[in-house]
Design a protein around this motif. Structure first.
Motif: not given
Length: 424
Positions: A13-28
């Motif tokens: 769950s932590f790794l998935l959250g980090m991945l989602v955060m990185l993806l969202v940050s990249g999009i932003i």
């Protein structure tokens, strides 16, 4: 070390959250980068579409003198800017120049926007140069085989400024990259170019029409004033002239002299008026105007004769659109004694003397005969003065006394307004 299912689930769950955060940050970040790029692109486009030009920082009225402190540089869309607007204050300053002979000095532009100063002499526009170190203006005098002439300019079919001289015919004149003088694209070995320095007058710039604050200044909206500042200019005060009811500081007037016979003469023309202000109230009978020496003598003669002739009137008339209207030509012929003084007065410029001479000797059709100004004077003003005889002399004394008293009282009120104390 072995992990239980709960630990694995938490870690995933932590790794998935980090991945989602990185993806969202990249999009932003990508969106912000694209917006920044778009903003920079728009700024570049706006910069390419924008130019600086001088605009007014206050409202001005028609005929009002425009000074540098009334102008401010502003960035505007170049599609809205006329080609004769400028961001170079020297162009405006140069536009307000004329040479001592009264020849116009103007600015021409080639297709690249480069400015060239010129003076008009006859039908040609002669090139004027300016020394950067001394700010002196000069014409280039080109001499070849003892034949000399000045450089004049014109535009070719491509819109470029071309320099010409007229030495045994018309020849193109320029310098090559090494500074050698070229005539008709041929290098000249025996050629002499001298600087012929010019004396210049500063002419006030006036608004042709009333303009609001932030109006773009172009040469079409300004013109050269008539009241050139020369060595013989003086501020004169008059309190015996009948003034228009709505006369204000900054208005332009002609001073006219009307006889009881109905004849009406222009004494001086298109003078800017300043109304003295005492304790916040404009004077009702006094005005200041700048006059040259010959105009002062004309006014003095007209004032005396206005006192002499019962039923005459010395009065001011306003220009309705001073910036657009040319100055009227004075028509008042002075008396013989003043005419002699005009001829002999060393303070009067030679050019002014010639203009007065030409004006007085101009021929007019009067009834069935042709006469000049002196003849018209003998038939009108002199005749009235002679008929009134001694009465006219008494009128002069009374009028001058009244004028002196008015001047004394006006100055007393003015000094009291400055000091707040009663002046004896």
């Amino acid at each position: 070390m072995a992990t239980n299912p709960m630990q694995r689930k938490a870690r995933n769950s932590f790794l998935l959250g980090m991945l989602v955060m990185l993806l969202v940050s990249g999009i932003i970040i990508a969106i912000l980068f694209m917006q920044l790029m778009e903003k920079n692109k728009k700024e570049r486009e706006q910069a390419n579409e924008s130019v600086k030009a001088f605009v007014l920082n206050q409202d001005v009225s028609s005929g009002q003198i425009i000074t540098k402190d009334m102008l401010v540089l502003q960035t505007v869309n170049k599609t809205l800017v006329p080609s004769n607007a400028t961001s170079d204050i020297s162009v405006i300053e140069n536009y307000s120049l004329q040479d001592k002979e009264g020849n116009e000095i103007g600015t021409l532009y080639d297709k690249n926007g480069d400015a060239f100063l010129y003076t008009i002499r006859g039908e040609r526009q002669y090139l004027i140069e300016k020394e950067q170190q001394t700010n002196n203006y000069y014409l280039q005098k080109v001499s070849i085989n003892n034949s000399a002439n000045y450089i004049y300019i014109k535009k070719n079919n491509d819109g470029n400024i071309v320099q010409y001289i007229d030495i045994n015919g018309e020849h193109e004149f320029k310098q090559d990259d090494e500074g050698n003088y070229m005539i008709d694209n041929r290098r000249q070995s025996s050629i002499n170019v001298e600087k012929d320095y010019m004396e210049l007058n500063n002419v006030p710039l006036i608004a042709k029409v009333a303009m609001k604050k932030n109006t773009l200044i172009t040469t079409e909206l300004i013109s050269k004033g008539d009241d050139t500042v020369q060595n013989d200019k003086r501020k004169q005060e008059y309190n015996m002239i009948v003034l228009p009811m709505d006369l204000m500081t900054g208005d332009y007037v002609d001073i006219r002299f009307m006889l009881p016979s109905g004849q009406d003469f222009i004494v001086v023309s298109k003078k800017e008026v300043e109304i003295p202000n005492v304790s916040g109230i404009d004077s009702s009978d006094t005005m200041w105007i700048n006059l040259s020496e010959d105009e002062i003598l004309h006014m003095s003669c007209a004032i005396i004769e206005a006192y002499q002739i019962k039923g005459s009137k010395l009065y001011a008339t306003k220009y309705t659109e001073a910036g657009m209207q040319d100055a009227a030509i004075p028509t008042y012929p002075v008396n013989g004694r003043t005419s002699e003084l005009l001829d002999s007065d060393p303070n009067i410029l030679d050019r002014a003397k010639q203009e007065i001479h030409d004006r007085y000797n101009k021929q007019y059709t009067h009834g069935d005969e042709t006469v000049n100004s002196y003849t018209l004077r003998n038939n009108s003003i002199n005749g009235i003065i002679n008929r009134q005889g001694e009465e006219s002399e008494a009128n002069i004394e009374a009028g001058m006394t009244e004028s002196a008293t008015n001047s004394k009282n006006s100055r007393k009120e003015y000094l009291e307004s400055l000091s707040g104390k009663t002046v004896q």
